[in-house]
Design a protein around this motif. Structure first.
Motif, PDB file in Angstrom:
ATOM      1  N   HIS A 130      37.203 -49.543  36.885  1.00  0.00           N
ATOM      2  CA  HIS A 130      36.327 -48.404  36.683  1.00  0.00           C
ATOM      3  C   HIS A 130      36.418 -47.466  37.892  1.00  0.00           C
ATOM      4  CE1 HIS A 130      35.121 -50.627  33.284  1.00  0.00           C
ATOM      5  NE2 HIS A 130      34.252 -51.421  33.881  1.00  0.00           N
ATOM      6  N   ALA A 131      35.636 -46.399  37.881  1.00  0.00           N
ATOM      7  CA  ALA A 131      35.662 -45.430  38.969  1.00  0.00           C
ATOM      8  C   ALA A 131      35.361 -46.110  40.307  1.00  0.00           C
ATOM      9  CB  ALA A 131      34.642 -44.322  38.699  1.00  0.00           C
ATOM     10  N   ALA A 132      35.939 -45.583  41.369  1.00  0.00           N
ATOM     11  CA  ALA A 132      35.756 -46.161  42.706  1.00  0.00           C
ATOM     12  C   ALA A 132      34.276 -46.313  43.035  1.00  0.00           C
ATOM     13  CB  ALA A 132      36.437 -45.283  43.747  1.00  0.00           C
ATOM     14  N   GLY A 133      33.921 -47.489  43.547  1.00  0.00           N
ATOM     15  CA  GLY A 133      32.547 -47.748  43.947  1.00  0.00           C
ATOM     16  C   GLY A 133      31.653 -48.305  42.850  1.00  0.00           C
ATOM     17  N   THR A 134      32.172 -48.443  41.629  1.00  0.00           N
ATOM     18  CA  THR A 134      31.362 -48.957  40.519  1.00  0.00           C
ATOM     19  C   THR A 134      31.032 -50.436  40.743  1.00  0.00           C
ATOM     20  OG1 THR A 134      32.398 -47.426  38.965  1.00  0.00           O
ATOM     21  CG2 THR A 134      31.266 -49.332  38.030  1.00  0.00           C
ATOM     22  N   ILE A 135      29.781 -50.780  40.520  1.00  0.00           N
ATOM     23  CA  ILE A 135      29.315 -52.161  40.681  1.00  0.00           C
ATOM     24  C   ILE A 135      28.811 -52.686  39.336  1.00  0.00           C
ATOM     25  CG2 ILE A 135      27.605 -53.667  41.796  1.00  0.00           C
ATOM     26  CD1 ILE A 135      29.666 -52.632  43.736  1.00  0.00           C
ATOM     27  N   GLU A 136      29.165 -53.915  39.006  1.00  0.00           N
ATOM     28  CA  GLU A 136      28.633 -54.570  37.815  1.00  0.00           C
ATOM     29  C   GLU A 136      27.738 -55.729  38.248  1.00  0.00           C
ATOM     30  OE1 GLU A 136      31.161 -55.624  34.605  1.00  0.00           O
ATOM     31  OE2 GLU A 136      32.275 -53.725  34.633  1.00  0.00           O
ATOM     32  N   ASN A 137      26.563 -55.804  37.650  1.00  0.00           N
ATOM     33  CA  ASN A 137      25.606 -56.879  37.898  1.00  0.00           C
ATOM     34  C   ASN A 137      25.311 -57.522  36.537  1.00  0.00           C
ATOM     35  OD1 ASN A 137      22.285 -57.041  39.484  1.00  0.00           O
ATOM     36  ND2 ASN A 137      23.755 -58.632  38.984  1.00  0.00           N
ATOM     37  N   ILE A 138      25.676 -58.776  36.374  1.00  0.00           N
ATOM     38  CA  ILE A 138      25.573 -59.450  35.084  1.00  0.00           C
ATOM     39  C   ILE A 138      24.684 -60.681  35.201  1.00  0.00           C
ATOM     40  CG2 ILE A 138      26.867 -60.746  33.327  1.00  0.00           C
ATOM     41  CD1 ILE A 138      29.285 -59.008  33.969  1.00  0.00           C
ATOM     42  N   ILE A 139      23.824 -60.880  34.206  1.00  0.00           N
ATOM     43  CA  ILE A 139      23.080 -62.132  34.081  1.00  0.00           C
ATOM     44  C   ILE A 139      23.420 -62.736  32.733  1.00  0.00           C
ATOM     45  CG2 ILE A 139      20.993 -60.958  33.222  1.00  0.00           C
ATOM     46  CD1 ILE A 139      19.420 -63.310  34.588  1.00  0.00           C
ATOM     47  N   LEU A 140      23.720 -64.026  32.736  1.00  0.00           N
ATOM     48  CA  LEU A 140      24.106 -64.726  31.517  1.00  0.00           C
ATOM     49  C   LEU A 140      22.868 -65.325  30.855  1.00  0.00           C
ATOM     50  CD1 LEU A 140      26.469 -65.618  29.726  1.00  0.00           C
ATOM     51  CD2 LEU A 140      26.641 -67.684  31.119  1.00  0.00           C
ATOM     52  N   ALA A 141      22.580 -64.879  29.648  1.00  0.00           N
ATOM     53  CA  ALA A 141      21.394 -65.340  28.931  1.00  0.00           C
ATOM     54  C   ALA A 141      21.675 -66.539  28.045  1.00  0.00           C
ATOM     55  CB  ALA A 141      20.824 -64.208  28.079  1.00  0.00           C
ATOM     56  N   LYS A 142      22.940 -66.673  27.599  1.00  0.00           N
ATOM     57  CA  LYS A 142      23.276 -67.767  26.674  1.00  0.00           C
ATOM     58  C   LYS A 142      24.736 -68.129  26.820  1.00  0.00           C
ATOM     59  CE  LYS A 142      23.676 -68.795  21.717  1.00  0.00           C
ATOM     60  NZ  LYS A 142      23.539 -68.234  20.339  1.00  0.00           N
ATOM     61  N   GLY A 143      25.044 -69.421  26.826  1.00  0.00           N
ATOM     62  CA  GLY A 143      26.425 -69.883  26.825  1.00  0.00           C
ATOM     63  C   GLY A 143      27.037 -69.991  28.201  1.00  0.00           C
ATOM     64  N   GLU A 153      28.881 -68.626  20.983  1.00  0.00           N
ATOM     65  CA  GLU A 153      28.777 -67.265  21.490  1.00  0.00           C
ATOM     66  C   GLU A 153      28.080 -67.216  22.851  1.00  0.00           C
ATOM     67  OE1 GLU A 153      27.506 -63.079  19.484  1.00  0.00           O
ATOM     68  OE2 GLU A 153      25.877 -64.552  19.651  1.00  0.00           O
ATOM     69  N   ALA A 154      28.564 -66.350  23.711  1.00  0.00           N
ATOM     70  CA  ALA A 154      27.919 -66.101  25.002  1.00  0.00           C
ATOM     71  C   ALA A 154      27.262 -64.725  24.954  1.00  0.00           C
ATOM     72  CB  ALA A 154      28.936 -66.161  26.140  1.00  0.00           C
ATOM     73  N   ILE A 155      26.053 -64.635  25.502  1.00  0.00           N
ATOM     74  CA  ILE A 155      25.326 -63.373  25.542  1.00  0.00           C
ATOM     75  C   ILE A 155      24.959 -63.071  26.988  1.00  0.00           C
ATOM     76  CG2 ILE A 155      23.306 -62.082  24.754  1.00  0.00           C
ATOM     77  CD1 ILE A 155      23.174 -63.934  22.345  1.00  0.00           C
ATOM     78  N   ALA A 156      25.298 -61.886  27.443  1.00  0.00           N
ATOM     79  CA  ALA A 156      25.016 -61.497  28.822  1.00  0.00           C
ATOM     80  C   ALA A 156      24.442 -60.080  28.843  1.00  0.00           C
ATOM     81  CB  ALA A 156      26.285 -61.555  29.670  1.00  0.00           C
ATOM     82  N   TYR A 157      23.777 -59.761  29.942  1.00  0.00           N
ATOM     83  CA  TYR A 157      23.227 -58.416  30.131  1.00  0.00           C
ATOM     84  C   TYR A 157      23.845 -57.823  31.382  1.00  0.00           C
ATOM     85  CZ  TYR A 157      20.141 -59.663  26.393  1.00  0.00           C
ATOM     86  OH  TYR A 157      19.672 -60.051  25.163  1.00  0.00           O
ATOM     87  N   LEU A 158      24.324 -56.612  31.254  1.00  0.00           N
ATOM     88  CA  LEU A 158      25.078 -55.948  32.311  1.00  0.00           C
ATOM     89  C   LEU A 158      24.371 -54.685  32.789  1.00  0.00           C
ATOM     90  CD1 LEU A 158      27.647 -55.065  33.957  1.00  0.00           C
ATOM     91  CD2 LEU A 158      28.525 -54.122  31.811  1.00  0.00           C
ATOM     92  N   VAL A 159      24.227 -54.570  34.100  1.00  0.00           N
ATOM     93  CA  VAL A 159      23.776 -53.321  34.725  1.00  0.00           C
ATOM     94  C   VAL A 159      24.977 -52.734  35.454  1.00  0.00           C
ATOM     95  CG1 VAL A 159      22.258 -52.251  36.435  1.00  0.00           C
ATOM     96  CG2 VAL A 159      21.393 -54.110  34.986  1.00  0.00           C
ATOM     97  N   MET A 160      25.393 -51.546  35.037  1.00  0.00           N
ATOM     98  CA  MET A 160      26.533 -50.862  35.634  1.00  0.00           C
ATOM     99  C   MET A 160      26.015 -49.764  36.548  1.00  0.00           C
ATOM    100  SD  MET A 160      30.068 -50.653  35.133  1.00  0.00           S
ATOM    101  CE  MET A 160      30.364 -50.932  33.395  1.00  0.00           C
ATOM    102  N   THR A 161      26.408 -49.801  37.817  1.00  0.00           N
ATOM    103  CA  THR A 161      25.933 -48.813  38.781  1.00  0.00           C
ATOM    104  C   THR A 161      27.117 -48.029  39.333  1.00  0.00           C
ATOM    105  OG1 THR A 161      24.149 -50.308  39.439  1.00  0.00           O
ATOM    106  CG2 THR A 161      24.601 -48.454  40.888  1.00  0.00           C
ATOM    107  N   TYR A 162      27.008 -46.696  39.248  1.00  0.00           N
ATOM    108  CA  TYR A 162      28.050 -45.807  39.751  1.00  0.00           C
ATOM    109  C   TYR A 162      27.631 -45.256  41.119  1.00  0.00           C
ATOM    110  CZ  TYR A 162      29.509 -45.901  34.861  1.00  0.00           C
ATOM    111  OH  TYR A 162      29.896 -46.315  33.594  1.00  0.00           O
TER     112      TYR A 162
END
Length: 206
Positions: free
Chosen positions: A142-155, A192-201
């Motif tokens: 992704h664009a330079a400096g992009t951060i992904e923060n993921i929490i796994l809810a299932k699986g 199935e795995a379920i996750a929630y993602l916060v994408m920060t630019y």
């Protein structure tokens, strides 16, 4: 060689959402491209997406795969959601499940549901991600400096970022990583795995 126009995405659970998206995407792409002074040929070189596909998108005749959308957004230097921005909203917004904008991979084994309105340029985006058992989803840088923060809810989930060793997540685990390198999400489990993602630019642009 596979037909690049066969790599389409399915959007939302309503006919209205599915019919609206190609036109919205086309208008936004044309606006962003011309604002930045790019010809179709130049954007094709920057993004790695063919001129023919870009033209099809701009005329509302095609909706590309999730990976192609990421390539275009990265080449333009805009958050992913900027390409899908449909209208301005104010105040409290309820996002009903039946009206959700859901991006589905070609094979149907990965879905991404936006948990925010496509209302404006923003620094932070929030998604629900679903991975079929045994599926691995590869993502472009992704664009330079992009951060992904993921929490796994299932699986279970295995995250690979750049040249780092894979990180295995179990239910309740979270991870934060720099997503401006190629990365992948793998579901090694049998369900199935379920996750929630916060994408920060770094900054909201577009």
């Amino acid at each position: 060689m596979a037909d690049p126009f066969s790599n389409v995405i399915q959007i939302g659970e309503s006919d209205e959402a599915a019919n609206e998206l190609p036109q919205v995407l086309g208008r936004n792409l044309r606006r962003l491209r011309t604002r930045q002074g790019h010809s179709l040929e130049r954007l094709a070189k920057l993004s790695g997406v063919s001129r023919a596909m870009l033209s099809q998108i701009e005329t509302g005749m095609s909706a590309p795969s999730i990976n192609l959308l990421w390539k275009i957004a990265t080449a333009l230097g805009v958050p992913f959601a900027t390409l899908l921005d449909s209208q301005k909203v104010q105040g409290t917004v309820v996002l009903r499940r039946q009206h959700a904008k859901i991006l589905t991979s070609v094979d149907g084994k990965f879905t991404s549901r936006a948990l925010f309105p496509f209302d404006a340029e923003r620094k932070v985006e929030f998604y629900e991600l679903r991975f079929a058992a045994g599926h691995t989803e590869n993502a472009e840088a992704h664009a330079a400096g992009t951060i992904e923060n993921i929490i796994l809810a299932k699986g279970q989930l295995e995250i690979r970022a750049g040249q780092e060793a894979p990180h295995h997540l179990s239910e309740g685990d979270a991870i934060l990583f720099e997503a401006d390198v190629p990365h992948s999400y793998g579901n090694p489990g049998g369900s199935e795995a379920i996750a929630y993602l916060v994408m920060t630019y770094v900054e909201a642009v577009g």
